[in-house]
Motif scaffolding. Structure first.
Motif, PDB file in Angstrom:
ATOM      1  N   ASP A 110       1.271 -36.680  -3.441  1.00  0.00           N
ATOM      2  CA  ASP A 110       0.362 -36.714  -2.291  1.00  0.00           C
ATOM      3  C   ASP A 110      -0.821 -35.768  -2.450  1.00  0.00           C
ATOM      4  N   GLY A 111      -0.808 -34.954  -3.521  1.00  0.00           N
ATOM      5  CA  GLY A 111      -1.940 -34.077  -3.795  1.00  0.00           C
ATOM      6  C   GLY A 111      -1.883 -32.739  -3.092  1.00  0.00           C
ATOM      7  N   HIS A 112      -0.904 -32.536  -2.216  1.00  0.00           N
ATOM      8  CA  HIS A 112      -0.776 -31.269  -1.493  1.00  0.00           C
ATOM      9  C   HIS A 112      -0.070 -30.246  -2.374  1.00  0.00           C
ATOM     10  N   ASP A 113      -0.690 -29.088  -2.574  1.00  0.00           N
ATOM     11  CA  ASP A 113      -0.101 -28.058  -3.429  1.00  0.00           C
ATOM     12  C   ASP A 113       1.181 -27.519  -2.808  1.00  0.00           C
ATOM     13  N   VAL A 114       2.220 -27.455  -3.650  1.00  0.00           N
ATOM     14  CA  VAL A 114       3.496 -26.877  -3.240  1.00  0.00           C
ATOM     15  C   VAL A 114       3.577 -25.417  -3.685  1.00  0.00           C
ATOM     16  N   LEU A 115       3.021 -25.119  -4.843  1.00  0.00           N
ATOM     17  CA  LEU A 115       2.958 -23.749  -5.360  1.00  0.00           C
ATOM     18  C   LEU A 115       1.494 -23.337  -5.449  1.00  0.00           C
ATOM     19  N   HIS A 116       1.217 -22.077  -5.063  1.00  0.00           N
ATOM     20  CA  HIS A 116      -0.163 -21.607  -4.982  1.00  0.00           C
ATOM     21  C   HIS A 116      -0.346 -20.353  -5.838  1.00  0.00           C
ATOM     22  N   GLY A 117      -0.769 -20.534  -7.074  1.00  0.00           N
ATOM     23  CA  GLY A 117      -1.100 -19.379  -7.912  1.00  0.00           C
ATOM     24  C   GLY A 117       0.054 -18.448  -8.179  1.00  0.00           C
ATOM     25  N   ASP A 145       6.205 -20.224   1.395  1.00  0.00           N
ATOM     26  CA  ASP A 145       5.008 -21.077   1.441  1.00  0.00           C
ATOM     27  C   ASP A 145       4.341 -21.209   0.083  1.00  0.00           C
ATOM     28  N   GLY A 146       5.158 -21.295  -0.968  1.00  0.00           N
ATOM     29  CA  GLY A 146       4.611 -21.524  -2.306  1.00  0.00           C
ATOM     30  C   GLY A 146       4.012 -20.306  -2.965  1.00  0.00           C
ATOM     31  N   ARG A 147       4.285 -19.127  -2.430  1.00  0.00           N
ATOM     32  CA  ARG A 147       3.738 -17.892  -3.000  1.00  0.00           C
ATOM     33  C   ARG A 147       4.846 -16.848  -3.110  1.00  0.00           C
ATOM     34  N   ILE A 148       4.766 -16.009  -4.134  1.00  0.00           N
ATOM     35  CA  ILE A 148       5.694 -14.877  -4.253  1.00  0.00           C
ATOM     36  C   ILE A 148       5.163 -13.749  -3.392  1.00  0.00           C
ATOM     37  N   THR A 149       5.908 -13.443  -2.344  1.00  0.00           N
ATOM     38  CA  THR A 149       5.451 -12.423  -1.389  1.00  0.00           C
ATOM     39  C   THR A 149       6.029 -11.047  -1.671  1.00  0.00           C
ATOM     40  N   GLU A 150       7.195 -11.008  -2.339  1.00  0.00           N
ATOM     41  CA  GLU A 150       7.826  -9.729  -2.678  1.00  0.00           C
ATOM     42  C   GLU A 150       8.559  -9.899  -3.991  1.00  0.00           C
ATOM     43  N   ILE A 151       8.615  -8.829  -4.772  1.00  0.00           N
ATOM     44  CA  ILE A 151       9.427  -8.837  -5.984  1.00  0.00           C
ATOM     45  C   ILE A 151       9.848  -7.401  -6.283  1.00  0.00           C
ATOM     46  N   GLY A 152      11.108  -7.236  -6.613  1.00  0.00           N
ATOM     47  CA  GLY A 152      11.634  -5.908  -6.907  1.00  0.00           C
ATOM     48  C   GLY A 152      13.151  -5.952  -6.902  1.00  0.00           C
TER      49      GLY A 152
END
Length: 563
Positions: free
Chosen positions: A333-340, A530-537
């Protein structure tokens, strides 16, 4: 297909052609009897010609019988090749294409469509060819009796040709639509049956019934459309049959009164046209079936038109470090699932990826495994893009195990050998023990126990343990576990994860987790939202930060305590 079986096709055509030629003799001989009797011939002449008619009928029947036998042998061989090619082409498809197509679509193509093509190759194509030859010979014989009789014999062809052309212009698309709707119905029934327990648990039965009813209605609508075409087509054709016979008798009566033809010739011409109804009927009736066959053939061959899985380039990986750089991905459908997405997984690290449903966790797992390629950005291992690796090399390095699993019809040994064909029985038993498959000890024939329909049925948890045992045998360096223990009850899942821990030492493990105890045991945790990594550790660091992961942990613990 015909070019690969030239000899067989030649034999079929020769036998059918000979049968058609011999079949021309009885009407001519009957006309000869009339002329001889009119001229005063006796019983002996009639008997001799009658015996000749009987002999021609017998010879024609024998030739037709062996022609059908040869045609069916050719058809079965050709369809067997077609099935093998279909399986080869399907196995060569990229996994993402197979998943998008759906089980129902492929099941319909491999069963209903291949069977329809089989009927076309075995029965329809020879019938059309032979009926065409018979009609040519029969109409040619009428022309030989007298050209005016031949012209009268063609009187019904304009309406038949017009109706056929009208039908063929519309039939192909109509039958393709019918095949596609049938595939959608199969998909609906398959997914409903497979997810029956989920449907009951979520009280979705009425929704699934409505959905299935809607699919049935669309199939019925598509079949009504093809039925409407057949109704018009066959009505016009059937009405065209008596016209040439009537005209031949009228013209023949005139020619007979003018002494231009004999009574026997007129009778023979009428009999030839009466005889032509059968091949013409078969030709037109099988033309309808041919449309089904060609539509099914297009669906079967269409699988081969999809580009196969890329063989990869000549690039080689120089290490096991998995790096994701600015990865973006979208579905059809062209809608991005993962964003950068930016992510680096060190060799030997245990990384847990957590987040709410729909955050893109499984999509990220597919990118890491090389099943899908990012729309933008790069996923690389050892400095080489994952999708540039040869598929066999990629699967040797990276293995993805999801919560979806399949038990093949065959023995336990057969099911495990997919991952490691050279594995010994001892290695297979050890792999099952590693994943905590205690049920294996109770099997009557051990590794030789038959699984699947009509044999030992494995539950969802047991089937998932078989999948995990395959993973142990495959022995890849990087493991991606996409909720791989989701089908197991919490205690079994925890026991299986602990058993796997010893095997996973020294390997890179990426776990898509919905049970946060998996994240607790990991070296690092990545939170996807929402397709973005918001935290990592690390687990402790993220709890101390008090962000999204800490909220997830508190919520999960609250539910666990409530249970």
């Amino acid at each position: 297909m015909i070019s690969r079986h030239r000899r067989a096709v030649g034999v079929v055509l020769a036998l059918h052609g000979a049968a058609a030629l011999v079949g021309l003799a009885p009407p001519w001989l009957l006309g000869t009897i009339v002329d001889r009797v009119t001229a005063g011939a006796g019983v002996a002449t009639v008997d001799r010609l009658a015996l000749a008619i009987a002999g021609c009928v017998v010879v024609s029947a024998l030739l037709a019988r062996y022609a059908q036998y040869a045609g069916h042998r050719f058809g079965e061989r050709a369809v067997a090749e077609l099935r093998e090619q279909f399986v080869d082409r399907t196995l060569a498809l990229p996994v993402s294409v197979v998943e998008r197509a759906g089980a129902g679509d492929l099941a319909t193509r491999s069963s209903v469509d291949v069977a329809t093509v089989g009927t076309t190759v075995r029965d329809v194509a020879p019938t059309i060819v032979i009926a065409s030859v018979q009609l040519t010979l029969l109409f040619g014989a009428v022309f030989l009796l007298h050209p005016l009789l031949g012209l009268a014999a063609l009187a019904g062809l304009p309406s038949i040709v017009a109706a056929t052309r009208w039908y063929l212009r519309r039939a192909s698309s109509a039958y393709l639509t019918e095949g596609a709707e049938a595939a959608e119905l199969t998909e609906a029934l398959t997914t409903t049956a497979e997810g029956a327990r989920t449907v009951e648990a979520l009280r979705l039965a009425d929704d699934r019934v409505r959905y299935g009813t809607a699919r049935v209605a669309r199939v019925w609508q598509a079949r009504r459309a093809t039925l409407a075409l057949r109704t018009v087509f066959f009505s016009v054709v059937e009405a065209s049959y008596p016209l040439p016979i009537a005209l031949v008798l009228l013209v023949g009566g005139y020619l007979l009164s003018a002494d231009l033809v004999s009574l026997g010739s007129v009778i023979a011409a009428a009999l030839y046209l009466q005889q032509a109804i059968d091949p013409l009927d078969r030709l037109l009736q099988w033309t309808e079936q041919a449309q089904r066959g060609f539509a099914s053939y297009a669906r079967v061959l269409g699988v081969g038109l999809v580009p196969p899985e890329s063989p990869g380039g000549t690039a080689t990986s120089r290490g096991e470090r998995l790096v994701v750089t600015e990865a973006r991905f979208s579905y059809a459908d062209g809608h991005d699932v993962l964003h950068g997405i930016d992510l680096e997984v060190r060799p030997g690290e245990r990384l847990a990826i957590v987040g709410p449903s729909g955050a893109g966790k499984s999509t990220l797992a597919r990118l890491l495994a090389g099943i899908d390629a990012p729309r933008q950005g790069v996923v690389s291992i050892g400095g080489c893009p994952v999708t540039d690796l040869d598929p066999a090399e990629r699967r040797r390095r990276i293995a993805l195990v999801t919560q979806e699993h399949h038990v093949f019809i065959g023995s336990v040994r057969d099911n495990l050998a997919f991952a490691a064909p050279d594995a010994t029985d001892d290695q297979m038993r050890a792999a099952l023990a590693t994943v905590g498959a205690d049920w294996f000890d109770a099997l009557p024939d051990g590794l030789g126990t038959a699984l699947g329909d009509g044999a030992r049925q494995l539950g969802a948890a047991e089937a998932q343990q078989v999948a995990l045992a395959r993973l142990v045998l495959a022995d890849p360096h990087t493991l991606i576990l996409d909720e791989a223990t989701a089908a197991l009850d919490p205690s079994t899942a925890r026991r299986t994860e602990r058993a796997l821990a010893a095997v996973l030492v020294g390997r890179t493990v990426i776990a898509i987790a919905h049970r946060l105890n998996t994240a607790h045991d990991a070296d690092r945790v990545a939170v996807l939202a929402d397709g973005r990594i918001t935290e990592i550790g690390s687990h402790d660091d993220l709890l101390a930060a008090g962000g999204a992961y800490a909220a997830l942990w508190r919520s999960w613990h609250a539910r666990a305590d409530a249970r």
